[in-house]
Design a protein around this motif. Structure first.
Motif, PDB file in Angstrom:
ATOM      1  N   PHE A 112      -2.911 -11.734 -53.837  1.00 26.08           N
ATOM      2  CA  PHE A 112      -1.923 -12.525 -54.562  1.00 26.08           C
ATOM      3  C   PHE A 112      -1.875 -13.928 -53.967  1.00 26.08           C
ATOM      4  CE2 PHE A 112       2.036 -14.020 -56.247  1.00 26.08           C
ATOM      5  CZ  PHE A 112       2.154 -13.371 -57.465  1.00 26.08           C
ATOM      6  N   PRO A 113      -1.979 -14.982 -54.801  1.00 27.90           N
ATOM      7  CA  PRO A 113      -2.081 -16.354 -54.271  1.00 27.90           C
ATOM      8  C   PRO A 113      -0.772 -16.863 -53.681  1.00 27.90           C
ATOM      9  CG  PRO A 113      -2.008 -16.373 -56.680  1.00 27.90           C
ATOM     10  CD  PRO A 113      -2.112 -14.938 -56.270  1.00 27.90           C
ATOM     11  N   LEU A 114      -0.878 -17.491 -52.532  1.00 26.00           N
ATOM     12  CA  LEU A 114       0.291 -18.049 -51.859  1.00 26.00           C
ATOM     13  C   LEU A 114       0.932 -19.156 -52.692  1.00 26.00           C
ATOM     14  CD1 LEU A 114       2.087 -18.299 -49.333  1.00 26.00           C
ATOM     15  CD2 LEU A 114       0.378 -19.867 -48.398  1.00 26.00           C
ATOM     16  N   GLU A 115       0.130 -19.918 -53.402  1.00 24.19           N
ATOM     17  CA  GLU A 115       0.646 -21.040 -54.189  1.00 24.19           C
ATOM     18  C   GLU A 115       1.693 -20.590 -55.204  1.00 24.19           C
ATOM     19  OE1 GLU A 115      -1.019 -24.626 -57.124  1.00 24.19           O
ATOM     20  OE2 GLU A 115      -2.306 -22.945 -56.562  1.00 24.19           O
ATOM     21  N   LEU A 116       1.464 -19.455 -55.823  1.00 23.85           N
ATOM     22  CA  LEU A 116       2.401 -18.963 -56.827  1.00 23.85           C
ATOM     23  C   LEU A 116       3.719 -18.543 -56.177  1.00 23.85           C
ATOM     24  CD1 LEU A 116       2.450 -18.599 -59.861  1.00 23.85           C
ATOM     25  CD2 LEU A 116       1.589 -16.287 -59.576  1.00 23.85           C
ATOM     26  N   THR A 117       3.652 -17.936 -55.008  1.00 24.31           N
ATOM     27  CA  THR A 117       4.872 -17.572 -54.281  1.00 24.31           C
ATOM     28  C   THR A 117       5.630 -18.817 -53.863  1.00 24.31           C
ATOM     29  OG1 THR A 117       3.604 -15.700 -53.400  1.00 24.31           O
ATOM     30  CG2 THR A 117       5.779 -16.113 -52.449  1.00 24.31           C
ATOM     31  N   GLN A 118       4.926 -19.844 -53.447  1.00 28.36           N
ATOM     32  CA  GLN A 118       5.560 -21.099 -53.053  1.00 28.36           C
ATOM     33  C   GLN A 118       6.289 -21.741 -54.229  1.00 28.36           C
ATOM     34  OE1 GLN A 118       2.046 -23.064 -51.518  1.00 28.36           O
ATOM     35  NE2 GLN A 118       2.632 -22.666 -49.389  1.00 28.36           N
ATOM     36  N   LYS A 119       5.680 -21.706 -55.386  1.00 26.48           N
ATOM     37  CA  LYS A 119       6.315 -22.294 -56.567  1.00 26.48           C
ATOM     38  C   LYS A 119       7.593 -21.544 -56.932  1.00 26.48           C
ATOM     39  CE  LYS A 119       2.195 -24.256 -58.775  1.00 26.48           C
ATOM     40  NZ  LYS A 119       1.319 -24.211 -59.971  1.00 26.48           N
ATOM     41  N   ALA A 120       7.557 -20.224 -56.815  1.00 36.44           N
ATOM     42  CA  ALA A 120       8.756 -19.441 -57.099  1.00 36.44           C
ATOM     43  C   ALA A 120       9.859 -19.754 -56.090  1.00 36.44           C
ATOM     44  CB  ALA A 120       8.427 -17.942 -57.071  1.00 36.44           C
TER      45      ALA A 120
END
Length: 331
Positions: A112-120
């Motif tokens: 799971f990409p870290l970037e997507l978690t950061q955006k959330a």
């Protein structure tokens, strides 16, 4: 009985809308990769069990990210699985950082990409430091919007940036993926966050965008409702409003209402049934049976790439699970 939606569409359009070909291709790939094991109990049984798992939403567990984001059903299934597995975090009042929530996501999807978690997390924290603590409910509903509507929000961010720079909304070039044009645009800075754009003009652009995205955007009527309540708004203000909108959560259908977030009788009953079957496990679990879903309750594996969650944090017994940091995002 067939639904009105099914009756209104030709067969090929309905099959395409439901992404049946995606599941058939995935099933065949799994069949070929595991043909020796599958041959022991038959191909027909394999396909039956595969599509039963698709219907139940368990087919996305421990799969690669490219698969869990491949269809709207996969995304909704992943959201539901994440909620059901880790709702004890919210029930116990634990507060976690963005990196710790990312570790939980990786337990279900290793890449799971870290970037997507950061955006959330940025939807919750706004301009606060990314290592601030978040309640489970705050993160979950923000993550739902960012994950399920990720391509739509990429386009929204591009439109918002163009409006700030004074470009004609009718000439906006909308990117189709996170690897496209939006990555080259300047980041939304502090000035743009404070300034915002005119809500009516913003909606005109999003109305056209919703027509193009169709099934991969929030219901246009609900988007209009969000934007009709303000004269100007920022990009993150818009995302916060989407994440907190009761109607959008219902339309997506993956998560319960916020008031019911900690209740899952079916899961509780299943866990209790499983605990009874495992000798000695009941005495080792001091909290609710569902605590067995948490990674910290499982024995460590020698070769496991995951580190256990640390810094256990509790909120006051009177709290509803929010913190001062997360409460600021509502204003």
């Amino acid at each position: 009985m067939l639904s009105p939606e099914r009756l209104a569409l030709p067969d090929y359009e309905y099959l395409a809308q439901q992404h049946v070909l995606t599941y058939m291709e995935d099933a065949v790939c799994q069949l070929l990769e595991n043909k020796e094991d599958i041959s022991q109990y038959g191909i027909a049984r394999f396909f039956t069990e595969y599509f039963n798992s698709v219907c139940q939403g368990t087919h996305i567990l421990f799969r690669e990210f490219s698969f869990i984001q491949a269809t709207p059903h996969n995304r909704a299934s992943f959201l539901r699985a994440f909620w059901r597995c880790f709702r004890t975090v919210g029930k116990n009042g634990d507060l976690l950082t963005m990196k710790e929530y990312h570790c939980l996501l990786q337990l279900l999807c290793p890449d799971f990409p870290l970037e997507l978690t950061q955006k959330a997390a940025r939807i919750v924290l706004m301009d606060d430091a990314m290592d601030c603590l978040m309640s489970f409910s705050d993160f979950l509903f923000a993550f739902q919007i960012q994950f399920y509507y990720s391509e739509f929000l990429e386009s929204v961010a591009a439109i918002y940036q163009d409006l700030l720079s004074g470009k004609n909304p009718n000439t906006v070039i909308v990117p189709t993926s996170s690897s496209g044009q939006h990555r080259q645009r300047p980041a939304l800075g502090e000035a743009s966050m404070l300034e915002g754009v005119e809500a009516s003009l913003f909606y005109q652009c999003l109305e056209n965008l919703c027509d193009r995205h169709k099934y991969s955007c929030p219901p246009p009527a609900l988007v209009k409702e969000v934007l009709s309540n303000v004269q100007r708004l920022t990009f993150y203000g818009f995302l916060v409003a989407l994440s907190k909108h009761h109607g959008i959560n219902q339309a997506l259908g993956a998560l319960p209402d916020k008031g019911d977030l900690m209740h899952d009788p079916a899961m509780d009953e299943e866990l209790e049934r499983l605990l009874v079957q495992v000798p000695g496990l009941v005495n080792s679990v001091s909290a609710s049976p569902e605590a067995s879903c948490l990674p910290s309750r499982t024995p460590p594996r020698v070769a496991s790439p995951w580190r256990p969650l640390h810094h256990s944090r509790k909120v006051d017994a009177e709290s509803d699970g929010s913190t001062e940091e997360t409460d600021e995002s509502e204003t």
